[in-house]
Design a protein around this motif. Structure first.
Motif, short mmCIF file in Angstrom:
data_model
loop_
_atom_site.label_atom_id
_atom_site.label_comp_id
_atom_site.label_asym_id
_atom_site.label_seq_id
_atom_site.Cartn_x
_atom_site.Cartn_y
_atom_site.Cartn_z
N CYS A 62 16.86 -6.69 -36.30
CA CYS A 62 15.78 -5.88 -35.72
C CYS A 62 15.89 -4.43 -36.16
O CYS A 62 14.91 -3.82 -36.59
CB CYS A 62 15.81 -5.98 -34.20
SG CYS A 62 14.52 -5.01 -33.38
N LYS A 92 23.62 -9.26 -22.25
CA LYS A 92 23.74 -10.36 -21.28
C LYS A 92 24.73 -11.41 -21.79
O LYS A 92 25.54 -11.92 -21.02
CB LYS A 92 22.38 -10.99 -21.02
CG LYS A 92 21.50 -10.18 -20.11
CD LYS A 92 20.18 -10.89 -19.84
CE LYS A 92 19.30 -10.08 -18.92
NZ LYS A 92 18.01 -10.73 -18.69
N ARG A 105 11.81 -0.65 -29.69
CA ARG A 105 11.43 -1.83 -30.48
C ARG A 105 12.46 -2.96 -30.46
O ARG A 105 12.10 -4.11 -30.65
CB ARG A 105 11.16 -1.42 -31.92
CG ARG A 105 9.93 -0.60 -32.12
CD ARG A 105 8.66 -1.42 -32.22
NE ARG A 105 8.67 -2.28 -33.37
CZ ARG A 105 8.39 -1.88 -34.60
NH1 ARG A 105 8.02 -0.64 -34.84
NH2 ARG A 105 8.45 -2.72 -35.60
N CYS A 106 13.73 -2.64 -30.26
CA CYS A 106 14.77 -3.67 -30.30
C CYS A 106 15.38 -3.91 -28.91
O CYS A 106 16.48 -4.45 -28.79
CB CYS A 106 15.85 -3.29 -31.31
SG CYS A 106 15.23 -3.13 -33.00
N ARG A 107 14.63 -3.52 -27.89
CA ARG A 107 15.13 -3.64 -26.52
C ARG A 107 15.47 -5.08 -26.16
O ARG A 107 16.53 -5.36 -25.63
CB ARG A 107 14.10 -3.08 -25.54
CG ARG A 107 14.58 -3.06 -24.11
CD ARG A 107 13.52 -2.49 -23.16
NE ARG A 107 14.04 -2.18 -21.86
CZ ARG A 107 14.42 -3.08 -20.96
NH1 ARG A 107 14.35 -4.36 -21.24
NH2 ARG A 107 14.89 -2.71 -19.79
N ALA A 108 14.57 -6.01 -26.42
CA ALA A 108 14.79 -7.40 -26.04
C ALA A 108 16.06 -7.96 -26.70
O ALA A 108 16.86 -8.64 -26.04
CB ALA A 108 13.58 -8.25 -26.41
N GLU A 109 16.24 -7.66 -27.97
CA GLU A 109 17.41 -8.14 -28.69
C GLU A 109 18.69 -7.53 -28.12
O GLU A 109 19.70 -8.22 -27.96
CB GLU A 109 17.30 -7.82 -30.19
CG GLU A 109 16.24 -8.61 -30.92
CD GLU A 109 14.83 -8.01 -30.82
OE1 GLU A 109 14.60 -7.08 -30.01
OE2 GLU A 109 13.96 -8.48 -31.56
N ASN A 110 18.64 -6.23 -27.81
CA ASN A 110 19.81 -5.56 -27.23
C ASN A 110 20.15 -6.11 -25.86
O ASN A 110 21.31 -6.34 -25.53
CB ASN A 110 19.58 -4.04 -27.17
CG ASN A 110 19.90 -3.37 -28.48
OD1 ASN A 110 20.97 -3.55 -29.03
ND2 ASN A 110 18.96 -2.59 -28.99
N VAL A 111 19.13 -6.34 -25.03
CA VAL A 111 19.36 -6.87 -23.68
C VAL A 111 19.97 -8.27 -23.76
O VAL A 111 20.92 -8.59 -23.04
CB VAL A 111 18.05 -6.87 -22.85
CG1 VAL A 111 18.19 -7.68 -21.58
CG2 VAL A 111 17.64 -5.43 -22.53
N ALA A 112 19.44 -9.12 -24.65
CA ALA A 112 19.98 -10.47 -24.82
C ALA A 112 21.44 -10.42 -25.26
O ALA A 112 22.27 -11.20 -24.78
CB ALA A 112 19.14 -11.25 -25.83
N LYS A 168 23.38 -13.42 -31.40
CA LYS A 168 22.64 -12.34 -30.72
C LYS A 168 22.89 -11.01 -31.42
O LYS A 168 21.99 -10.19 -31.56
CB LYS A 168 23.04 -12.24 -29.24
CG LYS A 168 22.81 -13.49 -28.44
CD LYS A 168 21.37 -13.68 -28.12
CE LYS A 168 21.19 -14.88 -27.21
NZ LYS A 168 19.89 -15.49 -27.31
N GLU A 176 6.35 0.23 -28.83
CA GLU A 176 7.07 -1.03 -28.59
C GLU A 176 6.54 -2.14 -29.39
O GLU A 176 5.65 -2.29 -30.02
CB GLU A 176 7.00 -1.38 -27.10
CG GLU A 176 7.79 -0.38 -26.29
CD GLU A 176 7.87 -0.74 -24.82
OE1 GLU A 176 7.83 -1.93 -24.49
OE2 GLU A 176 7.96 0.18 -24.03
#
Length: 107
Positions: free
Chosen positions: A59, A38, A28-35, A52, A107
């Protein structure tokens, strides 16, 4: 371990709670972790990624609240087992199965 939330209903993100919710957090927090990752790779200055980092924290805390509302008994049992056995997944498979059945990873 008395529970996964405090008296105000706010999640207490102990290591046992975070470990118990790890699959949910990853999904569920994949996008936030990836950002966040990066950002950290792009700029070593910690101040540049504070926003970030806050998004990741938000999240996770919102997810923990949701999980506790949907399946409090199973989450408390799993997190309690993880706490008791110092986050050893292998010793808490029964509780993990009940938790993931009550609150499937999505997700």
């Amino acid at each position: 371990m008395s529970g996964t939330v405090d008296a105000a209903g706010e999640p207490i993100p102990t290591s046992a709670v975070l470990m118990a919710a790890a699959k949910h957090i990853a999904a569920r927090c994949r996008a936030e972790n990836v950002a966040f990752i990066k950002c950290k790779k792009k700029d070593p200055n910690p101040e540049k990624c504070l926003d970030k980092g806050r998004q990741v924290t938000s999240c996770v805390l919102n997810l923990l609240k949701e999980l506790h509302q949907k399946c409090p008994k199973e989450m408390d049992a799993y997190a309690g087992c993880m706490h008791y056995y110092t986050n050893e997944f292998d010793l808490c498979r029964k509780e993990q199965e009940a938790f993931e059945k009550a609150c499937p990873v999505s997700e």
